[in-house]
Design an enzyme around this catalytic site. Structure first.
Site, PDB file in Angstrom:
ATOM      1  N   ARG A  25       0.996  -1.361   0.012  1.00  0.00           N
ATOM      2  CA  ARG A  25      -0.128   0.211   0.022  1.00  0.00           C
ATOM      3  C   ARG A  25       0.789   1.168  -0.102  1.00  0.00           C
ATOM      4  NH1 ARG A  25      -4.638  -0.006   4.506  1.00  0.00           N
ATOM      5  NH2 ARG A  25      -2.876  -0.114   5.837  1.00  0.00           N
ATOM      6  N   GLU A 111       1.743  12.694   7.009  1.00  0.00           N
ATOM      7  CA  GLU A 111       2.923  13.556   7.023  1.00  0.00           C
ATOM      8  C   GLU A 111       3.391  13.992   5.862  1.00  0.00           C
ATOM      9  OE1 GLU A 111       4.864  12.191  11.626  1.00  0.00           O
ATOM     10  OE2 GLU A 111       5.245  10.857   9.967  1.00  0.00           O
ATOM     11  N   GLU A 131      -0.655   5.813  15.260  1.00  0.00           N
ATOM     12  CA  GLU A 131       0.419   5.716  16.222  1.00  0.00           C
ATOM     13  C   GLU A 131       0.268   4.984  17.501  1.00  0.00           C
ATOM     14  OE1 GLU A 131       1.726   8.132  12.841  1.00  0.00           O
ATOM     15  OE2 GLU A 131       0.138   8.128  14.075  1.00  0.00           O
ATOM     16  N   GLY A 139       6.649  10.748  14.266  1.00  0.00           N
ATOM     17  CA  GLY A 139       8.011  11.158  13.965  1.00  0.00           C
ATOM     18  C   GLY A 139       8.340  11.718  12.771  1.00  0.00           C
TER      19      GLY A 139
END
Length: 255
Positions: A25, A111, A131, A139
């Site tokens: 993916r 992100e 997360e 992060g």
């Protein structure tokens, strides 16, 4: 560059970057991140805008946990800072970047998308930061980029619950700027990329560099920075051409 991991196609002044790990993916591994970084570190000279997309029904499902490398605290910090450096190159490299999204836009995929300047989502798009379900923390820059889109309060709830947002919900929240029909994201991304590429290069560059930084400034500092940006752009040759084109009722011919 390995075409198996990141496909790069050129359409005139537009570069189309396709993340190509369909069995995963399009999950982000170090090699894919390095190839994205390599492109934005030294893009082709004549490129004026970039379209970033995925394949096989997904944009990017985040960090490839199957390739997780055990690191100590320092190694984890340095790895995170490496992600930050790549995301900064995307956001501040000077090229407008449009995300054509569908399927998974999860974790590191969100992100990555939030570092781009224009985001388009198809109905299959799922925005998620899972997360908390993995016992970890973001992060790759989400606490800043996604946090400033959603606000800390909503991001806390999103991470605590693992909540998924749809394309239309993402549009209302600012996670995407356009919500389109199935199969329409790439076409709109290319259309917008060509339109943006037709802007004055200096104006595009200043908008990319200045606006998010002005958001971080005190009001007085932001207004002064705005004046400097106005002075740079409005005294440029492209500004002269833009005004002449407007008065002459024609399309401008920028550098």
């Amino acid at each position: 560059m390995s075409e198996d991991i990141l496909k790069i196609e050129l359409d005139g002044q537009i570069a189309i970057l396709t993340m190509n790990r369909p069995a995963k993916r399009n999950a982000m591994c170090d090699e894919l991140l390095e190839q994205i970084d390599a492109f934005f570190s030294k893009p082709p000279k004549d490129i004026k805008a970039v379209v970033l997309t995925g394949t096989a029904g997904h944009f990017c499902s985040g960090l490839d946990l199957s390739e997780h490398v055990a690191r100590d605290a320092e190694g984890t910090m340095r790895h995170s800072r490496g992600w930050h450096a790549v995301m900064d190159r995307i956001q501040y490299g000077g090229l407008p970047v449009i995300s054509a999204m569908f399927g998974a836009v999860i974790g590191g995929g969100l992100e990555l998308a939030s570092a781009t300047h224009v985001r388009i989502a198809e109905p299959s798009t799922i925005f998620q930061l899972p997360e908390g379900r993995r016992g970890i923390f973001v992060g790759g820059g989400a606490s800043v980029r996604v946090g400033r889109i959603l606000g800390a309060d909503r991001m806390v709830e999103m991470m605590l619950t693992g909540r998924k947002y749809s394309a239309d919900e993402g549009l209302s929240l600012g996670l995407c700027h356009y919500s389109v029909g199935e199969g329409e994201a790439l076409d709109l991304a290319l259309k917008l990329a060509h339109r943006i590429a037709g802007n004055a290069p200096l104006s595009n560059y200043i908008m990319i560099q200045a606006l998010s930084r002005i958001e971080d400034m005190a009001k007085a500092d932001g207004l002064f920075t705005e004046s400097l940006c106005a002075a740079l752009t409005q005294t440029s040759p492209d500004a002269v051409e833009g005004l002449a084109a407007f008065l002459e009722k024609r399309d401008p011919s920028f550098r």
